[in-house]
Write an enzyme that holds these catalytic residues in place. Structure first.
Site, PDB file in Angstrom:
ATOM      1  N   PRO A   1       0.794  -1.220   0.000  1.00 30.69           N
ATOM      2  CA  PRO A   1       0.000   0.000   0.000  1.00 30.69           C
ATOM      3  C   PRO A   1       0.834   1.281   0.000  1.00 30.69           C
ATOM      4  O   PRO A   1       1.913   1.337   0.588  1.00 30.69           O
ATOM      5  CB  PRO A   1      -0.824  -0.109   1.285  1.00 30.69           C
ATOM      6  CG  PRO A   1      -0.069  -1.034   2.159  1.00 30.69           C
ATOM      7  CD  PRO A   1       0.619  -1.987   1.237  1.00 30.69           C
ATOM      8  N   ASN A   2       0.302   2.266  -0.681  1.00 31.06           N
ATOM      9  CA  ASN A   2       0.834   3.624  -0.779  1.00 31.06           C
ATOM     10  C   ASN A   2       2.089   3.747  -1.636  1.00 31.06           C
ATOM     11  O   ASN A   2       2.569   4.857  -1.857  1.00 31.06           O
ATOM     12  CB  ASN A   2       1.074   4.245   0.614  1.00 31.06           C
ATOM     13  CG  ASN A   2      -0.195   4.318   1.409  1.00 31.06           C
ATOM     14  OD1 ASN A   2      -1.229   4.744   0.909  1.00 31.06           O
ATOM     15  ND2 ASN A   2      -0.142   3.872   2.654  1.00 31.06           N
TER      16      ASN A   2
ATOM     17  N   ARG B   1       5.153  11.211  -2.127  1.00 31.80           N
ATOM     18  CA  ARG B   1       4.918  10.970  -0.702  1.00 31.80           C
ATOM     19  C   ARG B   1       6.234  10.884   0.055  1.00 31.80           C
ATOM     20  O   ARG B   1       7.064  10.026  -0.222  1.00 31.80           O
ATOM     21  CB  ARG B   1       4.140   9.661  -0.524  1.00 31.80           C
ATOM     22  CG  ARG B   1       3.935   9.286   0.922  1.00 31.80           C
ATOM     23  CD  ARG B   1       3.187   7.951   1.046  1.00 31.80           C
ATOM     24  NE  ARG B   1       3.161   7.549   2.437  1.00 31.80           N
ATOM     25  CZ  ARG B   1       3.649   6.409   2.891  1.00 31.80           C
ATOM     26  NH1 ARG B   1       4.192   5.539   2.070  1.00 31.80           N
ATOM     27  NH2 ARG B   1       3.588   6.128   4.166  1.00 31.80           N
TER      28      ARG B   1
ATOM     29  N   TYR C   1      11.401   8.066   1.161  1.00 30.11           N
ATOM     30  CA  TYR C   1      11.202   7.098   0.073  1.00 30.11           C
ATOM     31  C   TYR C   1      11.871   7.487  -1.242  1.00 30.11           C
ATOM     32  O   TYR C   1      11.834   6.708  -2.180  1.00 30.11           O
ATOM     33  CB  TYR C   1       9.690   6.884  -0.150  1.00 30.11           C
ATOM     34  CG  TYR C   1       8.989   6.439   1.109  1.00 30.11           C
ATOM     35  CD1 TYR C   1       9.268   5.199   1.678  1.00 30.11           C
ATOM     36  CD2 TYR C   1       8.074   7.266   1.739  1.00 30.11           C
ATOM     37  CE1 TYR C   1       8.632   4.797   2.844  1.00 30.11           C
ATOM     38  CE2 TYR C   1       7.435   6.863   2.905  1.00 30.11           C
ATOM     39  CZ  TYR C   1       7.719   5.637   3.449  1.00 30.11           C
ATOM     40  OH  TYR C   1       7.097   5.229   4.601  1.00 30.11           O
TER      41      TYR C   1
ATOM     42  N   ASN D   1       7.709  -5.781  -1.220  1.00 33.01           N
ATOM     43  CA  ASN D   1       7.742  -4.664  -0.290  1.00 33.01           C
ATOM     44  C   ASN D   1       6.339  -4.581   0.294  1.00 33.01           C
ATOM     45  O   ASN D   1       5.445  -4.006  -0.316  1.00 33.01           O
ATOM     46  CB  ASN D   1       8.119  -3.355  -0.988  1.00 33.01           C
ATOM     47  CG  ASN D   1       8.215  -2.191  -0.017  1.00 33.01           C
ATOM     48  OD1 ASN D   1       7.697  -2.244   1.084  1.00 33.01           O
ATOM     49  ND2 ASN D   1       8.874  -1.120  -0.443  1.00 33.01           N
TER      50      ASN D   1
ATOM     51  N   ALA E   1       3.221  -0.847   4.612  1.00 30.86           N
ATOM     52  CA  ALA E   1       2.571  -0.793   5.931  1.00 30.86           C
ATOM     53  C   ALA E   1       2.104  -2.162   6.416  1.00 30.86           C
ATOM     54  O   ALA E   1       2.008  -2.390   7.629  1.00 30.86           O
ATOM     55  CB  ALA E   1       1.398   0.182   5.894  1.00 30.86           C
TER      56      ALA E   1
ATOM     57  N   HIS F   1       3.990  -4.636   9.204  1.00 30.13           N
ATOM     58  CA  HIS F   1       3.824  -4.608  10.657  1.00 30.13           C
ATOM     59  C   HIS F   1       2.476  -5.144  11.115  1.00 30.13           C
ATOM     60  O   HIS F   1       2.222  -5.196  12.317  1.00 30.13           O
ATOM     61  CB  HIS F   1       3.988  -3.165  11.152  1.00 30.13           C
ATOM     62  CG  HIS F   1       4.966  -2.383  10.349  1.00 30.13           C
ATOM     63  ND1 HIS F   1       6.320  -2.659  10.344  1.00 30.13           N
ATOM     64  CD2 HIS F   1       4.791  -1.366   9.466  1.00 30.13           C
ATOM     65  CE1 HIS F   1       6.940  -1.831   9.508  1.00 30.13           C
ATOM     66  NE2 HIS F   1       6.031  -1.044   8.968  1.00 30.13           N
TER      67      HIS F   1
ATOM     68  N   GLU G   1      12.361  -9.568   1.286  1.00 31.37           N
ATOM     69  CA  GLU G   1      11.579  -8.433   1.774  1.00 31.37           C
ATOM     70  C   GLU G   1      12.404  -7.167   1.543  1.00 31.37           C
ATOM     71  O   GLU G   1      13.556  -7.090   1.952  1.00 31.37           O
ATOM     72  CB  GLU G   1      11.306  -8.636   3.267  1.00 31.37           C
ATOM     73  CG  GLU G   1      10.548  -7.525   3.938  1.00 31.37           C
ATOM     74  CD  GLU G   1      10.383  -7.768   5.435  1.00 31.37           C
ATOM     75  OE1 GLU G   1      10.008  -6.807   6.123  1.00 31.37           O
ATOM     76  OE2 GLU G   1      10.633  -8.895   5.924  1.00 31.37           O
TER      77      GLU G   1
ATOM     78  N   HIS H   1      12.541  -2.838   1.688  1.00 27.34           N
ATOM     79  CA  HIS H   1      12.003  -1.567   2.186  1.00 27.34           C
ATOM     80  C   HIS H   1      12.876  -0.443   1.661  1.00 27.34           C
ATOM     81  O   HIS H   1      14.108  -0.521   1.737  1.00 27.34           O
ATOM     82  CB  HIS H   1      11.964  -1.535   3.710  1.00 27.34           C
ATOM     83  CG  HIS H   1      11.078  -2.587   4.281  1.00 27.34           C
ATOM     84  ND1 HIS H   1       9.706  -2.473   4.272  1.00 27.34           N
ATOM     85  CD2 HIS H   1      11.357  -3.790   4.834  1.00 27.34           C
ATOM     86  CE1 HIS H   1       9.180  -3.554   4.808  1.00 27.34           C
ATOM     87  NE2 HIS H   1      10.167  -4.377   5.148  1.00 27.34           N
TER      88      HIS H   1
ATOM     89  N   ARG I   1      13.505   4.639  11.975  1.00 32.32           N
ATOM     90  CA  ARG I   1      12.217   5.336  12.007  1.00 32.32           C
ATOM     91  C   ARG I   1      11.450   4.988  13.277  1.00 32.32           C
ATOM     92  O   ARG I   1      12.023   4.473  14.242  1.00 32.32           O
ATOM     93  CB  ARG I   1      11.449   4.995  10.734  1.00 32.32           C
ATOM     94  CG  ARG I   1      12.244   5.458   9.497  1.00 32.32           C
ATOM     95  CD  ARG I   1      11.513   5.374   8.221  1.00 32.32           C
ATOM     96  NE  ARG I   1      10.304   6.193   8.259  1.00 32.32           N
ATOM     97  CZ  ARG I   1       9.303   6.016   7.409  1.00 32.32           C
ATOM     98  NH1 ARG I   1       9.368   5.078   6.485  1.00 32.32           N
ATOM     99  NH2 ARG I   1       8.242   6.785   7.469  1.00 32.32           N
TER     100      ARG I   1
ATOM    101  N   ARG J   1       7.651   0.492  13.336  1.00 31.55           N
ATOM    102  CA  ARG J   1       8.142   0.006  12.041  1.00 31.55           C
ATOM    103  C   ARG J   1       9.258  -1.031  12.196  1.00 31.55           C
ATOM    104  O   ARG J   1       9.690  -1.625  11.215  1.00 31.55           O
ATOM    105  CB  ARG J   1       8.636   1.159  11.186  1.00 31.55           C
ATOM    106  CG  ARG J   1       7.547   2.121  10.789  1.00 31.55           C
ATOM    107  CD  ARG J   1       8.081   3.181   9.833  1.00 31.55           C
ATOM    108  NE  ARG J   1       7.132   4.259   9.665  1.00 31.55           N
ATOM    109  CZ  ARG J   1       6.121   4.259   8.784  1.00 31.55           C
ATOM    110  NH1 ARG J   1       5.945   3.217   8.000  1.00 31.55           N
ATOM    111  NH2 ARG J   1       5.322   5.289   8.700  1.00 31.55           N
TER     112      ARG J   1
END
Length: 181
Positions: free
Chosen positions: A48-49, A56, A61, A113, A116, A119, A137, A139, A146, A150
């Protein structure tokens, strides 16, 4: 020669003759046709996102868009004759369905990836465990630099590797690993 040794010798000659005949048949097949060995297949899933990349929180990012990242991955894969599919979804259910589809639509490797969902998604973790496709995985940001929430991932302990904090280069590192795995 003993009878047993003679039988072994005859079987070895028969196998050699069959290999020679098989080879001759292959060379006599229409030379205009191209025969390919199975192509390695890699799936890249974006959570997501990530469709908002480039606009963003670029401090976390980066400024590259998801389309930029996908195009870079496709260029590398194409140059190495690798079949690469990418998918982004903001829906956990869509991502779970895609992962579950790997039971039938086999891939050799998965780069994910979860964003969100890293987690929160036991459902995605369970789907990954069920299909048994090796995965990395990824990120974009260093999740350990952070917020504390997270720092926990539902995927890291079942992943082949975790790449965090390399920006878009993390996807490229994961792809290069998957190609050579």
């Amino acid at each position: 020669y003993s009878s047993a040794a003679s039988d072994v010798y005859k079987r070895q000659r028969l196998i050699c003759r069959q290999k020679t005949l098989f080879s001759a048949k292959l060379t006599s097949i229409d030379s205009r046709k191209t025969y390919h060995m199975a192509t390695k297949s890699i799936l890249v899933l974006h959570g997501p996102n990530l469709n908002l990349l480039g606009e963003r929180e670029p401090q976390h990012y980066g400024k590259q868009t998801l389309e930029d990242i996908d195009q870079a991955l496709k260029t590398i894969a194409s140059a190495k004759s690798i079949k690469l599919e990418t998918m982004q979804s903001n829906s956990e259910g869509d991502l779970v369905n895609k992962i579950q589809s790997l039971s039938n639509d086999k891939v050799d490797f998965l780069i994910i990836n979860p964003a969100a969902y890293t987690h929160t998604s036991v459902a995605m973790r369970d789907a990954l465990s069920a299909v048994k496709v090796p995965f990395i995985e990824v990120h974009l940001s260093n999740v350990y630099a952070r917020e504390p929430f997270r720092h926990h991932s539902y995927f890291s302990d079942i992943a082949v590797a975790v790449i965090s904090g390399l920006g878009a280069d993390g996807y490229i590192a994961a792809l290069n690993f998957a190609i050579n795995a």
